[in-house]
Design a protein around this motif. Structure first.
Motif, PDB file in Angstrom:
ATOM      1  N   PRO A 106       4.028  60.082  77.544  1.00  0.00           N
ATOM      2  CA  PRO A 106       2.662  59.812  77.773  1.00  0.00           C
ATOM      3  C   PRO A 106       2.287  60.805  78.933  1.00  0.00           C
ATOM      4  O   PRO A 106       2.702  60.951  79.932  1.00  0.00           O
ATOM      5  N   GLY A 107       1.022  61.462  78.702  1.00  0.00           N
ATOM      6  CA  GLY A 107       0.708  62.375  79.993  1.00  0.00           C
ATOM      7  C   GLY A 107       1.409  63.776  79.614  1.00  0.00           C
ATOM      8  O   GLY A 107       0.738  64.643  80.681  1.00  0.00           O
ATOM      9  N   GLN A 108       2.097  64.134  78.903  1.00  0.00           N
ATOM     10  CA  GLN A 108       2.684  65.607  78.765  1.00  0.00           C
ATOM     11  C   GLN A 108       1.947  66.301  78.157  1.00  0.00           C
ATOM     12  O   GLN A 108       1.845  66.004  76.784  1.00  0.00           O
ATOM     13  N   GLY A 109       1.590  67.448  78.433  1.00  0.00           N
ATOM     14  CA  GLY A 109       0.969  68.224  77.480  1.00  0.00           C
ATOM     15  C   GLY A 109       0.331  69.634  78.211  1.00  0.00           C
ATOM     16  O   GLY A 109       0.784  69.831  79.327  1.00  0.00           O
ATOM     17  N   THR A 110      -0.681  69.954  77.811  1.00  0.00           N
ATOM     18  CA  THR A 110      -1.412  71.481  77.902  1.00  0.00           C
ATOM     19  C   THR A 110      -0.359  72.204  77.211  1.00  0.00           C
ATOM     20  O   THR A 110       0.734  71.801  76.645  1.00  0.00           O
ATOM     21  N   ARG A 111      -0.639  73.584  77.128  1.00  0.00           N
ATOM     22  CA  ARG A 111       0.059  74.577  76.251  1.00  0.00           C
ATOM     23  C   ARG A 111       1.327  74.857  76.552  1.00  0.00           C
ATOM     24  O   ARG A 111       2.100  75.051  76.090  1.00  0.00           O
ATOM     25  N   ASN A 112       1.578  74.763  77.930  1.00  0.00           N
ATOM     26  CA  ASN A 112       3.033  74.910  78.289  1.00  0.00           C
ATOM     27  C   ASN A 112       3.754  73.442  78.586  1.00  0.00           C
ATOM     28  O   ASN A 112       4.810  73.403  78.856  1.00  0.00           O
ATOM     29  N   MET A 113       3.082  72.505  77.995  1.00  0.00           N
ATOM     30  CA  MET A 113       3.849  71.021  78.011  1.00  0.00           C
ATOM     31  C   MET A 113       3.858  70.536  79.362  1.00  0.00           C
ATOM     32  O   MET A 113       5.455  70.132  79.521  1.00  0.00           O
ATOM     33  N   GLN A 114       3.437  70.816  80.202  1.00  0.00           N
ATOM     34  CA  GLN A 114       3.827  70.285  81.644  1.00  0.00           C
ATOM     35  C   GLN A 114       4.004  68.647  81.667  1.00  0.00           C
ATOM     36  O   GLN A 114       3.403  68.094  80.837  1.00  0.00           O
ATOM     37  N   SER A 115       4.801  68.215  82.628  1.00  0.00           N
ATOM     38  CA  SER A 115       4.871  66.934  82.744  1.00  0.00           C
ATOM     39  C   SER A 115       3.775  66.200  83.430  1.00  0.00           C
ATOM     40  O   SER A 115       3.033  66.827  83.851  1.00  0.00           O
ATOM     41  N   PRO A 116       3.682  65.079  83.046  1.00  0.00           N
ATOM     42  CA  PRO A 116       2.391  64.221  83.774  1.00  0.00           C
ATOM     43  C   PRO A 116       2.389  64.713  85.367  1.00  0.00           C
ATOM     44  O   PRO A 116       1.341  64.559  85.950  1.00  0.00           O
ATOM     45  N   THR A 117       3.411  64.619  86.096  1.00  0.00           N
ATOM     46  CA  THR A 117       3.457  64.815  87.484  1.00  0.00           C
ATOM     47  C   THR A 117       2.875  66.305  87.667  1.00  0.00           C
ATOM     48  O   THR A 117       1.840  66.470  88.650  1.00  0.00           O
ATOM     49  N   PHE A 118       3.082  67.234  87.196  1.00  0.00           N
ATOM     50  CA  PHE A 118       2.474  68.657  87.082  1.00  0.00           C
ATOM     51  C   PHE A 118       0.718  68.608  86.724  1.00  0.00           C
ATOM     52  O   PHE A 118       0.203  69.251  87.138  1.00  0.00           O
ATOM     53  N   ILE A 120      -0.943  66.143  87.189  1.00  0.00           N
ATOM     54  CA  ILE A 120      -1.880  65.405  88.133  1.00  0.00           C
ATOM     55  C   ILE A 120      -2.157  66.460  89.056  1.00  0.00           C
ATOM     56  O   ILE A 120      -3.180  66.470  89.604  1.00  0.00           O
ATOM     57  N   LYS A 121      -1.195  67.188  89.381  1.00  0.00           N
ATOM     58  CA  LYS A 121      -1.242  68.083  90.479  1.00  0.00           C
ATOM     59  C   LYS A 121      -2.439  69.160  90.165  1.00  0.00           C
ATOM     60  O   LYS A 121      -3.254  69.589  90.962  1.00  0.00           O
ATOM     61  N   TYR A 122      -2.313  69.769  88.795  1.00  0.00           N
ATOM     62  CA  TYR A 122      -3.061  70.696  88.310  1.00  0.00           C
ATOM     63  C   TYR A 122      -4.403  70.204  88.082  1.00  0.00           C
ATOM     64  O   TYR A 122      -5.450  71.005  88.963  1.00  0.00           O
ATOM     65  N   ALA A 123      -4.862  69.003  87.871  1.00  0.00           N
ATOM     66  CA  ALA A 123      -6.152  68.534  87.537  1.00  0.00           C
ATOM     67  C   ALA A 123      -6.739  68.306  89.013  1.00  0.00           C
ATOM     68  O   ALA A 123      -7.886  68.438  89.483  1.00  0.00           O
ATOM     69  N   ALA A 124      -5.822  67.876  90.210  1.00  0.00           N
ATOM     70  CA  ALA A 124      -6.486  67.768  91.393  1.00  0.00           C
ATOM     71  C   ALA A 124      -6.877  69.055  92.271  1.00  0.00           C
ATOM     72  O   ALA A 124      -7.665  68.884  93.000  1.00  0.00           O
ATOM     73  N   LEU A 125      -6.302  70.211  91.448  1.00  0.00           N
ATOM     74  CA  LEU A 125      -6.725  71.338  92.299  1.00  0.00           C
ATOM     75  C   LEU A 125      -7.930  72.000  91.362  1.00  0.00           C
ATOM     76  O   LEU A 125      -8.289  73.215  91.789  1.00  0.00           O
ATOM     77  N   ILE A 126      -8.337  71.483  90.349  1.00  0.00           N
ATOM     78  CA  ILE A 126      -9.427  72.244  89.404  1.00  0.00           C
ATOM     79  C   ILE A 126     -10.835  71.337  90.014  1.00  0.00           C
ATOM     80  O   ILE A 126     -10.958  70.041  90.088  1.00  0.00           O
ATOM     81  N   ALA A 127     -11.702  71.916  90.574  1.00  0.00           N
ATOM     82  CA  ALA A 127     -12.997  71.310  91.058  1.00  0.00           C
ATOM     83  C   ALA A 127     -13.681  70.303  90.074  1.00  0.00           C
ATOM     84  O   ALA A 127     -14.107  69.307  90.365  1.00  0.00           O
ATOM     85  N   ALA A 128     -13.624  70.834  88.806  1.00  0.00           N
ATOM     86  CA  ALA A 128     -14.360  69.996  87.944  1.00  0.00           C
ATOM     87  C   ALA A 128     -13.710  68.867  87.390  1.00  0.00           C
ATOM     88  O   ALA A 128     -14.223  67.834  86.740  1.00  0.00           O
ATOM     89  N   VAL A 150     -10.907  71.329  77.670  1.00  0.00           N
ATOM     90  CA  VAL A 150     -11.409  72.597  78.319  1.00  0.00           C
ATOM     91  C   VAL A 150     -10.250  73.868  78.056  1.00  0.00           C
ATOM     92  O   VAL A 150      -9.249  73.709  78.632  1.00  0.00           O
ATOM     93  N   PRO A 151     -10.351  74.640  77.019  1.00  0.00           N
ATOM     94  CA  PRO A 151      -9.520  75.649  77.009  1.00  0.00           C
ATOM     95  C   PRO A 151      -9.148  76.338  77.960  1.00  0.00           C
ATOM     96  O   PRO A 151      -7.902  76.710  78.095  1.00  0.00           O
ATOM     97  N   GLU A 152     -10.209  76.625  78.958  1.00  0.00           N
ATOM     98  CA  GLU A 152      -9.729  77.400  80.044  1.00  0.00           C
ATOM     99  C   GLU A 152      -8.523  76.760  80.985  1.00  0.00           C
ATOM    100  O   GLU A 152      -7.547  77.244  81.432  1.00  0.00           O
ATOM    101  N   TYR A 153      -8.672  75.313  80.883  1.00  0.00           N
ATOM    102  CA  TYR A 153      -7.661  74.293  81.717  1.00  0.00           C
ATOM    103  C   TYR A 153      -6.299  74.258  80.732  1.00  0.00           C
ATOM    104  O   TYR A 153      -5.265  74.514  81.381  1.00  0.00           O
ATOM    105  N   ASP A 154      -6.624  74.080  79.551  1.00  0.00           N
ATOM    106  CA  ASP A 154      -5.635  73.983  78.739  1.00  0.00           C
ATOM    107  C   ASP A 154      -4.479  75.082  78.482  1.00  0.00           C
ATOM    108  O   ASP A 154      -3.486  74.948  78.679  1.00  0.00           O
ATOM    109  N   PHE A 155      -5.179  76.407  78.376  1.00  0.00           N
ATOM    110  CA  PHE A 155      -4.392  77.594  78.339  1.00  0.00           C
ATOM    111  C   PHE A 155      -4.013  78.063  79.676  1.00  0.00           C
ATOM    112  O   PHE A 155      -3.078  78.888  80.180  1.00  0.00           O
TER     113      PHE A 155
END
Length: 211
Positions: A106-118, A120-128, A150-155
């Motif tokens: 659960p929660g693992q994904g985006t195109r590089n298949m990041q762990s949920p922990t990463f 959460i960090k990634y989403a916290a640093l995107i203003a939107a 959002v493709p920009e965030y996903d890729f």
């Protein structure tokens, strides 16, 4: 009355044009043809597995999103771009997936298949996505939903991960374009096995980008 543009010297006109043009780092554009060299199965999404509706992306879509990510994270090194491209191509099954379906974390994904922990960090640093991610932080799938829609965030996750989560020695070793530098990135930063399957995608990315 003569237009001011008729009397300005050429050098001044060039300066006006330069100041009006958007600033774009050199070497950050990647093309669909380059991606197809690495991911030949990404020409179309016609054969997308039924389990993954809406997850597939074509080479053309990936090229646009990756170019945006390389600009955002100032990823101008071809060697580093090749590492990111090879990684996301492998992990996403040539862009067919952006969630972990096997075994289904659960929660693992985006195109590089990041762990949920990463993620959460990634989403916290995107203003939107920052506020929404904070609100659903206890639900990793909900955080992932914010990123993959959002493709920009996903890729962009691969470029973000390399430039913000990998230590300087790893990034410097990767800069050399060597096999040992790539292996250090996969083993010491991504935290997985630098096996032949991953290596093949990286090698194709090196060829495609001229790294």
């Amino acid at each position: 009355m003569r237009s001011i543009l008729h009397v300005l010297p050429l050098t001044a006109l060039l300066l006006i044009h330069a100041s009006a043009s958007p600033c774009k780092p050199q070497g950050t554009t990647i093309t669909a043809q380059q991606i197809l060299h690495v991911a030949p199965n990404s020409t179309t999404c016609a054969s997308t597995p039924a389990i993954t509706p809406g997850e597939c992306a074509t080479a053309a879509q990936a090229a646009t999103a990756l170019s945006t990510a390389f600009i955002k994270y100032t990823l101008t090194s071809k060697a580093k771009q090749a590492a990111v491209l090879g990684l996301i191509t492998f992990e996403s099954g040539e862009f067919k997936y952006n969630r972990n379906h096997y075994p289904g974390v659960p929660g693992q994904g985006t195109r590089n298949m990041q762990s949920p922990t990463f993620n959460i960090k990634y989403a916290a640093l995107i203003a939107a996505t920052r506020d929404q991610a904070k609100a659903v932080g206890d639900a990793p799938d909900a955080v992932l939903d914010l990123l993959i829609t959002v493709p920009e965030y996903d890729f962009g996750s691969g470029a973000w991960f390399l430039t913000t989560q990998c230590k300087e020695p790893v990034r410097m070793a990767l800069q050399s374009g060597s096999k040992s530098g790539w292996s250090a990135f996969i083993i010491n930063c991504v935290g997985t096995d630098a096996n032949n399957a991953r290596r093949e995608y990286w090698a194709k990315a090196v060829e495609a980008l001229g790294a």
